[in-house]
Design a protein around this motif. Sequence first.
Motif, PDB file in Angstrom:
ATOM      1  N   ASN A 393       1.214  -1.362  -0.148  1.00 20.11           N
ATOM      2  CA  ASN A 393       0.038   0.564  -0.351  1.00 20.11           C
ATOM      3  C   ASN A 393       0.633   1.497   0.233  1.00 20.11           C
ATOM      4  O   ASN A 393       0.758   2.429   0.059  1.00 20.11           O
ATOM      5  N   SER A 394       2.158   1.285   0.324  1.00 16.78           N
ATOM      6  CA  SER A 394       2.767   2.392   0.127  1.00 16.78           C
ATOM      7  C   SER A 394       3.123   2.619  -0.989  1.00 16.78           C
ATOM      8  O   SER A 394       3.351   4.074  -1.251  1.00 16.78           O
ATOM      9  N   CYS A 395       2.959   1.719  -1.730  1.00 16.27           N
ATOM     10  CA  CYS A 395       2.801   1.746  -3.343  1.00 16.27           C
ATOM     11  C   CYS A 395       1.598   3.234  -3.843  1.00 16.27           C
ATOM     12  O   CYS A 395       1.890   3.942  -4.933  1.00 16.27           O
ATOM     13  N   ARG A 396       0.589   4.015  -2.864  1.00 14.48           N
ATOM     14  CA  ARG A 396      -0.226   4.751  -3.089  1.00 14.48           C
ATOM     15  C   ARG A 396       0.379   6.016  -2.989  1.00 14.48           C
ATOM     16  O   ARG A 396       0.191   7.353  -4.407  1.00 14.48           O
ATOM     17  N   VAL A 397       1.412   6.528  -3.049  1.00 17.97           N
ATOM     18  CA  VAL A 397       2.849   8.042  -3.210  1.00 17.97           C
ATOM     19  C   VAL A 397       2.582   7.074  -4.281  1.00 17.97           C
ATOM     20  O   VAL A 397       2.439   9.317  -4.888  1.00 17.97           O
ATOM     21  N   TYR A 398       3.505   6.710  -5.377  1.00 17.81           N
ATOM     22  CA  TYR A 398       3.212   6.717  -6.836  1.00 17.81           C
ATOM     23  C   TYR A 398       2.895   7.025  -7.288  1.00 17.81           C
ATOM     24  O   TYR A 398       2.685   7.823  -8.477  1.00 17.81           O
ATOM     25  N   GLU A 399       0.773   6.739  -7.051  1.00 16.71           N
ATOM     26  CA  GLU A 399       0.116   6.567  -7.446  1.00 16.71           C
ATOM     27  C   GLU A 399      -0.543   8.479  -7.413  1.00 16.71           C
ATOM     28  O   GLU A 399      -0.819   9.066  -8.456  1.00 16.71           O
ATOM     29  N   PHE A 400      -0.453   8.947  -5.935  1.00 17.60           N
ATOM     30  CA  PHE A 400      -0.639   9.883  -5.450  1.00 17.60           C
ATOM     31  C   PHE A 400      -0.188  11.017  -6.872  1.00 17.60           C
ATOM     32  O   PHE A 400      -0.220  12.191  -6.979  1.00 17.60           O
ATOM     33  N   PHE A 401       1.378  11.018  -6.668  1.00 15.50           N
ATOM     34  CA  PHE A 401       1.388  11.864  -7.922  1.00 15.50           C
ATOM     35  C   PHE A 401       2.075  11.233  -9.047  1.00 15.50           C
ATOM     36  O   PHE A 401       3.263  11.608 -10.259  1.00 15.50           O
ATOM     37  N   ASP A 402       0.783   9.974  -9.644  1.00 20.16           N
ATOM     38  CA  ASP A 402       0.663  10.347 -10.860  1.00 20.16           C
ATOM     39  C   ASP A 402       1.642   8.687 -11.966  1.00 20.16           C
ATOM     40  O   ASP A 402       1.842   9.353 -12.377  1.00 20.16           O
ATOM     41  N   PHE A 403       2.403   8.085 -10.959  1.00 27.45           N
ATOM     42  CA  PHE A 403       3.479   7.498 -11.162  1.00 27.45           C
ATOM     43  C   PHE A 403       2.803   6.077 -11.252  1.00 27.45           C
ATOM     44  O   PHE A 403       2.880   5.753 -10.500  1.00 27.45           O
ATOM     45  N   GLU A 404       3.157   5.049 -12.127  1.00 22.28           N
ATOM     46  CA  GLU A 404       2.828   4.046 -12.109  1.00 22.28           C
ATOM     47  C   GLU A 404       3.785   3.470 -11.589  1.00 22.28           C
ATOM     48  O   GLU A 404       5.034   3.943 -11.660  1.00 22.28           O
ATOM     49  N   PHE A 405       3.615   2.508 -11.236  1.00 22.04           N
ATOM     50  CA  PHE A 405       4.774   1.333 -10.637  1.00 22.04           C
ATOM     51  C   PHE A 405       4.367  -0.567 -10.874  1.00 22.04           C
ATOM     52  O   PHE A 405       3.600  -0.318 -11.109  1.00 22.04           O
ATOM     53  N   ARG A 406       5.836  -0.806 -10.239  1.00 18.77           N
ATOM     54  CA  ARG A 406       5.780  -2.699 -10.903  1.00 18.77           C
ATOM     55  C   ARG A 406       6.211  -3.514  -9.616  1.00 18.77           C
ATOM     56  O   ARG A 406       7.130  -1.771  -8.889  1.00 18.77           O
ATOM     57  N   LEU A 407       6.126  -4.031  -9.309  1.00 23.86           N
ATOM     58  CA  LEU A 407       6.317  -5.485  -8.529  1.00 23.86           C
ATOM     59  C   LEU A 407       6.847  -6.644  -8.676  1.00 23.86           C
ATOM     60  O   LEU A 407       6.238  -7.744  -8.191  1.00 23.86           O
ATOM     61  N   PRO A 408       8.101  -6.224  -9.409  1.00 23.95           N
ATOM     62  CA  PRO A 408       8.679  -8.159  -9.877  1.00 23.95           C
ATOM     63  C   PRO A 408       8.681  -9.058  -9.031  1.00 23.95           C
ATOM     64  O   PRO A 408       8.799 -10.355  -9.245  1.00 23.95           O
ATOM     65  N   PHE A 409       9.059  -8.796  -7.165  1.00 20.92           N
ATOM     66  CA  PHE A 409       8.580  -9.650  -6.387  1.00 20.92           C
ATOM     67  C   PHE A 409       7.535 -10.885  -5.899  1.00 20.92           C
ATOM     68  O   PHE A 409       8.108 -11.672  -4.962  1.00 20.92           O
ATOM     69  N   TRP A 410       6.626  -9.532  -6.530  1.00 24.25           N
ATOM     70  CA  TRP A 410       5.416 -10.598  -6.386  1.00 24.25           C
ATOM     71  C   TRP A 410       4.957 -11.175  -7.463  1.00 24.25           C
ATOM     72  O   TRP A 410       3.645 -11.388  -7.783  1.00 24.25           O
ATOM     73  N   ASP A 411       5.752 -11.886  -8.367  1.00 26.91           N
ATOM     74  CA  ASP A 411       5.093 -12.665  -9.142  1.00 26.91           C
ATOM     75  C   ASP A 411       5.080 -13.554  -8.983  1.00 26.91           C
ATOM     76  O   ASP A 411       5.376 -14.405  -7.945  1.00 26.91           O
ATOM     77  N   ILE A 412       3.528 -14.733  -8.927  1.00 29.49           N
ATOM     78  CA  ILE A 412       3.467 -15.372  -8.180  1.00 29.49           C
ATOM     79  C   ILE A 412       4.078 -16.615  -8.698  1.00 29.49           C
ATOM     80  O   ILE A 412       4.392 -17.289  -7.753  1.00 29.49           O
ATOM     81  N   ASP A 413       5.045 -16.854  -9.739  1.00 29.66           N
ATOM     82  CA  ASP A 413       5.631 -18.364  -9.649  1.00 29.66           C
ATOM     83  C   ASP A 413       7.173 -17.953  -9.421  1.00 29.66           C
ATOM     84  O   ASP A 413       7.361 -18.809  -8.380  1.00 29.66           O
ATOM     85  N   LEU A 414       6.972 -16.773  -8.902  1.00 26.14           N
ATOM     86  CA  LEU A 414       8.602 -16.495  -8.086  1.00 26.14           C
ATOM     87  C   LEU A 414       8.159 -16.619  -6.796  1.00 26.14           C
ATOM     88  O   LEU A 414       8.973 -17.819  -5.263  1.00 26.14           O
ATOM     89  N   VAL A 415       7.290 -15.654  -6.259  1.00 27.84           N
ATOM     90  CA  VAL A 415       7.342 -16.373  -4.910  1.00 27.84           C
ATOM     91  C   VAL A 415       6.385 -17.620  -4.470  1.00 27.84           C
ATOM     92  O   VAL A 415       6.637 -18.476  -3.588  1.00 27.84           O
ATOM     93  N   LYS A 416       5.611 -18.691  -5.582  1.00 27.26           N
ATOM     94  CA  LYS A 416       5.716 -20.244  -5.043  1.00 27.26           C
ATOM     95  C   LYS A 416       7.066 -20.541  -5.377  1.00 27.26           C
ATOM     96  O   LYS A 416       7.390 -22.223  -4.196  1.00 27.26           O
ATOM     97  N   PHE A 417       7.668 -20.254  -5.573  1.00 28.36           N
ATOM     98  CA  PHE A 417       9.523 -20.402  -5.648  1.00 28.36           C
ATOM     99  C   PHE A 417      10.068 -20.857  -4.220  1.00 28.36           C
ATOM    100  O   PHE A 417      10.786 -21.641  -3.530  1.00 28.36           O
ATOM    101  N   PHE A 418       9.787 -19.513  -3.422  1.00 29.33           N
ATOM    102  CA  PHE A 418       9.888 -18.864  -2.319  1.00 29.33           C
ATOM    103  C   PHE A 418       9.308 -20.320  -1.313  1.00 29.33           C
ATOM    104  O   PHE A 418       9.505 -20.877  -0.350  1.00 29.33           O
ATOM    105  N   MET A 419       8.154 -20.525  -1.781  1.00 27.88           N
ATOM    106  CA  MET A 419       7.405 -20.995  -1.175  1.00 27.88           C
ATOM    107  C   MET A 419       7.394 -22.619  -0.646  1.00 27.88           C
ATOM    108  O   MET A 419       7.145 -23.753   0.549  1.00 27.88           O
ATOM    109  N   LYS A 420       8.501 -22.844  -1.504  1.00 28.93           N
ATOM    110  CA  LYS A 420       8.710 -24.388  -2.282  1.00 28.93           C
ATOM    111  C   LYS A 420      10.007 -25.179  -0.797  1.00 28.93           C
ATOM    112  O   LYS A 420      10.903 -25.731  -0.798  1.00 28.93           O
ATOM    113  N   LEU A 421      10.456 -23.462  -0.812  1.00 27.97           N
ATOM    114  CA  LEU A 421      12.309 -23.981  -0.032  1.00 27.97           C
ATOM    115  C   LEU A 421      11.895 -24.438   1.107  1.00 27.97           C
ATOM    116  O   LEU A 421      11.456 -24.327   2.091  1.00 27.97           O
ATOM    117  N   ASN A 422      13.148 -25.444   1.657  1.00 26.58           N
ATOM    118  CA  ASN A 422      13.436 -25.466   2.793  1.00 26.58           C
ATOM    119  C   ASN A 422      12.966 -24.677   4.141  1.00 26.58           C
ATOM    120  O   ASN A 422      13.902 -23.621   3.589  1.00 26.58           O
TER     121      ASN A 422
END
Length: 551
Positions: A393-422
């Motif tokens: 929700n901190s990305c509301r700052v970027y929206e407030f100033f009319d900028f787009e943002f991307r969150l590459p670490f929340w790619d679902i395949d990457l998330v599932k990759f870490f969920m399988k880690l020991n």
Amino acid sequence: MNELNLNLLSFKSIKIDEKTEIYYRGIPFYDGQVIDFISKNSQFFLRDLCILTHESVLEFSEKIKGSFTFLIVKESSIIALSDIIRTFPLFYKINGSAIEISDSITNFKGCLIDENKLSAFITSGYSFGSSTIYKDVFGIQAAEIVFISKIDLVIKSSRYFKFIPEKNTKAVDKEVFVASFNAQMEKVIEAMIISTPQVNNWIVPLSGGHDSRQIVNFLYKKGIKNVICFSYGKPGNTQAKLSKQIAEALNYEWHFIEYSEQKWNKLHKNGVIDHYIDFAFQGVSTPHLQDFLAIYELKQLTIITKNDVIIPGHTLDMLSGGHFSTLDQNCANKVDSILRTAKRHSKLYENSLILKSHLYESLNEIYDEILLEPSQFQEYINWQERQAKFIVNSCRVYEFFDFEFRLPFWDIDLVKFFMKLNAEQRKERLFFKISEREGILIPELAAIPFEDEIIVKQTKQSFKNKIASRIPNYIKARMAKWLGKQYEAESLNQIYALKADTVEGLIGSINQFPKQTHPFLITVLPRPTHRADYHLLSGLYAVSRILNKTK
């Protein structure tokens, strides 16, 4: 048929037929293809989206990824769907025989405060579950799909994803982990580029930590040159020094924005911060101001401009195990787990206070709704509440100033990759930190120390720190008054320093807050604003503004 009132200022829409319309935000991928809502592939996606049912959600979720929120309005029903981290908030209210849906809770009129929910918010900094601080007003949760009947107003919801790491997985060799992570990140960055054809420059809030360094690491590996990095705070702070060193190693443009109490106070006086507080709070989230001043000045100086896209490092530390510890593993039952979670995600630290709090009730209700082990609950709440409603929700700052943002670490395949880690390899992200310099980071970045390494070294070597650790807190408090204002490296305790001398001066009388929060607030109100946690202040200030409006 019950009345439907929509107020979706930030959503686009597409009319499917006379009885069906889709409202959307974000950039989804479906079956591996980016959805532009025009191409033939997009038509297949829209068809599948319109026929979603409880039974087909899981199959549909296997095909979709990216950042998105959808609202499908049909003749007799409404369907709302969020991505796995609630990138774009959406709220709904049942008001008598009417359904109200909006991307801003401020559009709902006549909302009544729920004191129990408000109490939980004040002690934690965010709401829990689908609740807000208002009665009968709810928010779509991360990875949630909500069905609302326009006929009888029956609401059904389910989750197509839950952050619950797998149990009893085998440890992997470091070489295998490094190769797999690099391959995953290469795909993630490629997808991000495809989804952003209009980008001018990639903007990276670059610290001295691990996550933002990985962002520039993989941008550089991909050969991307149109990158601008920035840091902020007190001149010469460790974070900024490392940030500059990293950017220079990659030949990326770098800027520093100095923070001062005068600059923050100017934004208070011209109303910009109050406007943002209302925009980001939404009865759910503590407004995040950490890089607010930096983005404001960078835009004013035209260093960042239209079509620039911001890439924060949210939230590799959590995914790789930075918020999972032995304290979680030692939870033997539900009560242990809830107490551990409450201490991790609130300002309540005594068992007696937690057990009789409304926060405990909220956590207990969530625990009973999901199937997991006691050791997994804290991370689940971390994902569902802290990450979704505070960090992202901190990305509301970027929206407030009319900028787009991307969150590459929340790619679902990457998330599932870490969920399988020991579990032992994820714990406190030690395995990831070791692996960074053994094949993940390019040599130029691997040679630069991380801020946490410098802090550990300084703590071990500093005679001053050894002496300070032995001084009683009451003496430290007296010394603080004598020494005057002392500002931390990033100077974030300056945010409210000139707006009010004390916390009570900032948020007003304790009597306007729920009685159950008084034991906590009594300890906070006398503090000087520059010596109080700035996130806590932002949350309390947001609440006080709402309470003042409802008097």
